[in-house]
Design a protein around this motif. Structure first.
Motif, mmCIF file in Angstrom:
data_model
loop_
_atom_site.group_PDB
_atom_site.id
_atom_site.type_symbol
_atom_site.label_atom_id
_atom_site.label_comp_id
_atom_site.label_asym_id
_atom_site.label_seq_id
_atom_site.Cartn_x
_atom_site.Cartn_y
_atom_site.Cartn_z
ATOM 1 N N UNK A 79 38.033 -49.706 57.792
ATOM 2 C CA UNK A 79 38.745 -50.908 57.343
ATOM 3 C C UNK A 79 37.794 -52.055 57.006
ATOM 4 N N UNK A 80 36.526 -51.926 57.396
ATOM 5 C CA UNK A 80 35.571 -53.006 57.115
ATOM 6 C C UNK A 80 34.635 -52.669 55.961
ATOM 7 N N UNK A 81 34.832 -51.468 55.431
ATOM 8 C CA UNK A 81 33.903 -50.972 54.424
ATOM 9 C C UNK A 81 33.828 -51.891 53.195
ATOM 10 N N UNK A 82 34.954 -52.415 52.803
ATOM 11 C CA UNK A 82 34.968 -53.240 51.589
ATOM 12 C C UNK A 82 35.136 -54.716 51.904
ATOM 13 N N UNK A 105 25.592 -65.462 60.109
ATOM 14 C CA UNK A 105 24.645 -64.404 60.478
ATOM 15 C C UNK A 105 25.055 -63.071 59.884
ATOM 16 N N UNK A 106 24.075 -62.220 59.780
ATOM 17 C CA UNK A 106 24.336 -60.868 59.280
ATOM 18 C C UNK A 106 24.339 -59.937 60.467
ATOM 19 N N UNK A 107 25.395 -59.188 60.595
ATOM 20 C CA UNK A 107 25.455 -58.237 61.698
ATOM 21 C C UNK A 107 25.720 -56.826 61.177
ATOM 22 N N UNK A 108 25.280 -55.886 61.964
ATOM 23 C CA UNK A 108 25.499 -54.483 61.647
ATOM 24 C C UNK A 108 26.372 -53.906 62.750
ATOM 25 N N UNK A 109 27.432 -53.264 62.347
ATOM 26 C CA UNK A 109 28.295 -52.615 63.325
ATOM 27 C C UNK A 109 28.062 -51.121 63.228
ATOM 28 N N UNK A 113 40.699 -72.192 61.813
ATOM 29 C CA UNK A 113 41.327 -70.928 62.216
ATOM 30 C C UNK A 113 40.267 -69.890 62.598
ATOM 31 N N UNK A 114 40.447 -69.280 63.753
ATOM 32 C CA UNK A 114 39.524 -68.224 64.173
ATOM 33 C C UNK A 114 39.793 -66.969 63.345
ATOM 34 N N UNK A 115 38.749 -66.210 63.123
ATOM 35 C CA UNK A 115 38.904 -64.930 62.411
ATOM 36 C C UNK A 115 38.599 -63.798 63.376
ATOM 37 N N UNK A 116 39.531 -62.879 63.489
ATOM 38 C CA UNK A 116 39.306 -61.734 64.372
ATOM 39 C C UNK A 116 38.917 -60.513 63.546
ATOM 40 N N UNK A 117 37.928 -59.802 64.039
ATOM 41 C CA UNK A 117 37.548 -58.530 63.402
ATOM 42 C C UNK A 117 37.839 -57.443 64.423
ATOM 43 N N UNK A 118 38.800 -56.595 64.095
ATOM 44 C CA UNK A 118 39.159 -55.529 65.036
ATOM 45 C C UNK A 118 38.184 -54.364 64.880
ATOM 46 N N UNK A 119 37.683 -53.895 65.976
ATOM 47 C CA UNK A 119 36.742 -52.766 65.908
ATOM 48 C C UNK A 119 37.110 -51.697 66.931
ATOM 49 N N UNK A 120 36.741 -50.445 66.633
ATOM 50 C CA UNK A 120 37.031 -49.382 67.598
ATOM 51 C C UNK A 120 36.162 -49.508 68.848
ATOM 52 N N UNK A 121 36.608 -48.908 69.918
ATOM 53 C CA UNK A 121 35.816 -48.919 71.144
ATOM 54 C C UNK A 121 34.558 -48.093 70.911
ATOM 55 N N UNK A 122 33.442 -48.585 71.418
ATOM 56 C CA UNK A 122 32.183 -47.880 71.182
ATOM 57 C C UNK A 122 31.418 -48.472 70.014
ATOM 58 N N UNK A 123 31.839 -49.660 69.562
ATOM 59 C CA UNK A 123 31.113 -50.309 68.466
ATOM 60 C C UNK A 123 29.932 -51.094 69.032
ATOM 61 N N UNK A 124 28.777 -50.809 68.489
ATOM 62 C CA UNK A 124 27.562 -51.518 68.897
ATOM 63 C C UNK A 124 27.253 -52.556 67.829
ATOM 64 N N UNK A 125 26.949 -53.780 68.266
ATOM 65 C CA UNK A 125 26.710 -54.865 67.311
ATOM 66 C C UNK A 125 25.232 -55.221 67.318
ATOM 67 N N UNK A 126 24.633 -55.164 66.145
ATOM 68 C CA UNK A 126 23.228 -55.541 66.022
ATOM 69 C C UNK A 126 23.067 -56.724 65.107
ATOM 70 N N UNK A 127 21.991 -57.457 65.332
ATOM 71 C CA UNK A 127 21.560 -58.474 64.398
ATOM 72 C C UNK A 127 20.866 -57.705 63.266
ATOM 73 N N UNK A 135 36.692 -40.778 54.919
ATOM 74 C CA UNK A 135 37.081 -42.043 55.537
ATOM 75 C C UNK A 135 36.409 -42.273 56.874
ATOM 76 N N UNK A 136 35.464 -41.420 57.193
ATOM 77 C CA UNK A 136 34.766 -41.663 58.444
ATOM 78 C C UNK A 136 33.590 -42.588 58.185
ATOM 79 N N UNK A 137 33.764 -43.836 58.572
ATOM 80 C CA UNK A 137 32.705 -44.819 58.363
ATOM 81 C C UNK A 137 32.222 -45.253 59.729
ATOM 82 N N UNK A 138 30.942 -45.044 59.995
ATOM 83 C CA UNK A 138 30.443 -45.354 61.327
ATOM 84 C C UNK A 138 29.337 -46.404 61.290
ATOM 85 N N UNK A 139 29.204 -47.071 60.147
ATOM 86 C CA UNK A 139 28.105 -48.003 59.990
ATOM 87 C C UNK A 139 28.471 -49.010 58.908
ATOM 88 N N UNK A 140 28.560 -50.276 59.234
ATOM 89 C CA UNK A 140 28.782 -51.288 58.186
ATOM 90 C C UNK A 140 27.936 -52.525 58.473
#
Ligand SMILES: Nc1nc2c(ncn2[C@@H]2O[C@H](COP(=O)(O)OP(=O)(O)OP(=O)(O)O)[C@@H](O)[C@H]2O)c(=O)[nH]1
Ligand SMILES: [Mg+2]
Length: 335
Positions: free
Chosen positions: A61-64, A153-157, A87-101, A5-10
């Motif tokens: 939690x974002x894997x699927x 847009x497509x983003x990578x977390x 309605x706004x959509x919130x995506x909760x992420x852990x601290x230390x998440x880097x967001x890339x295009x 369950x350790x997912x560090x890239x989506x």
């Protein structure tokens, strides 16, 4: 935390909502011949917003959940009635998440604080209703603005673990075993190299409910900075640890040499890694008798320029001293 369950890239696709259309309504009322324009504005499309959450540790939690869409703004209507915002959509992420295009790989932002919000796809503005366009020369404008479309847009977390202590060592040094005895984590342990393929996190519960987080990453080998082995991909996880704990097994043929290689790999990966506090633990020291230990001490006292201690996860030796020392280092850092 288990490996599965350790997912560090989506990678995810986000779409904000379209703005609602402005209305071109003309007022009609009995007995009022020409009521004039009264079309309201369209509502704003919903944003897609990333929000830091300190209780999350992975991106599992974002894997699927690969598509995230915010709501569209409602259209304006008569009597200058403004449409509701999407309605706004919130995506909760852990601290230390880097967001890339995803397309350009450009780093857009980084979430480091609890509650921090980042609008990653802005909702389209609503169009203005026709009553805004009423003028002396045009008393009954029959046009209104369309809403602005939302953006996609497509983003990578990507998660950089924000652990306090990062374990650094060759494969088989006993990193995972140490994590399993000082924390409640249950990482896989085995007598072969590269047992650990993904980072494991554990929380050390220290005296009086003080806690700190330790990250166990795959072993580093010589040449890791050039991509040998698998350790390189994970070095980024310890880039932010404030203290590095080097683990070198007591039965290593040349302990100072192993330490040198590890330091060298870190330097080649990122020289800033060497600005962190360092502590060396000679692991598996249950394999040393007291004579060997005394000899080794004499050698290491001159070889090492950073503090070191002897530990054994299996025999539970030196672990309290280790935690004390780590705690002390972490807190002098903070102060
Ligand atoms: N005698 C002794 N053996 C130990 C000790 N700690 C770990 N080992 C053994 O060393 C081997 C490797 O342990 P791991 O904890 O899997 O090592 P690792 O550093 O996580 O290895 P990788 O994940 O492959 O990088 C296992 O067979 C453990 O049982 C110790 O304190 N004493
Ligand atoms: Mg391991």
């Amino acid at each position: 935390m288990t490996e599965g369950n350790f997912v560090d890239y989506v990678k995810i696709h986000v779409a904000s909502g379209n703005g609602g259309k402005g209305s071109a309504h003309l007022h009609r009322e009995k007995y009022v011949a020409k009521g004039g324009p009264d079309g309201g504005d369209g509502g704003r499309g919903g944003h897609v917003i990333l929000r830091g959450n300190q209780n999350l540790w992975t991106l599992f939690h974002l894997k699927f959940k690969r598509h995230i869409k915010a709501g569209h703004g409602e259209h304006g209507s008569k009597q200058r009635s403004t449409g509701g915002d999407g309605e706004d959509q919130y995506i909760e992420v852990p601290l230390g998440t880097v967001i890339r295009d995803t397309e350009t790989q450009e780093i857009l932002h980084e979430i480091t604080e609890d509650g921090q919000e980042l609008v990653i796809a802005e909702g389209g503005k609503g169009g203005l209703g026709n009553w805004h366009f009423k003028s002396s020369t045009n008393q009954t404008p029959r046009y209104a603005q369309p809403g602005i479309p939302g953006e996609e847009r497509d983003i990578t977390l990507e998660l950089k673990i924000l652990a306090d202590v990062g374990l650094v060592g060759f494969p088989n040094a006993g990193k995972s075993t140490l994590l399993s005895v000082i924390t409640a984590a249950k990482p896989k342990i085995a007598d072969y190299e590269f047992t650990t393929l993904k980072p494991n996190l554990g929380i050390v519960e220290y005296r009086d409910f003080k806690t700190f987080v330790v990250a166990d990453i795959p072993g580093i080998i010589e040449g890791a900075a050039e991509g040998k082995g698998i350790g390189h991909r994970f070095l980024r996880h310890i880039e932010r640890n404030s203290t590095l704990l080097f683990l070198i097994p007591a039965d290593a043929p040349d302990i100072p040499k192993q330490y040198e290689i590890l330091v060298d790999e870190l330097r080649r990966y990122n020289p800033e890694m060497l600005d962190k506090d360092r502590l060396i633990a000679i692991s598996k020291s249950d394999m040393l008798d007291s004579e060997l230990k005394t000899e080794l001490k004499a050698e290491l006292d001159t070889a090492f320029d950073v503090p070191y201690l002897f530990i054994s996860s299996v025999a539970q030796q030196g672990l309290t001293e280790l935690k004390d020392k780590l705690w002390e280092m972490l807190n002098q850092e903070a102060g």
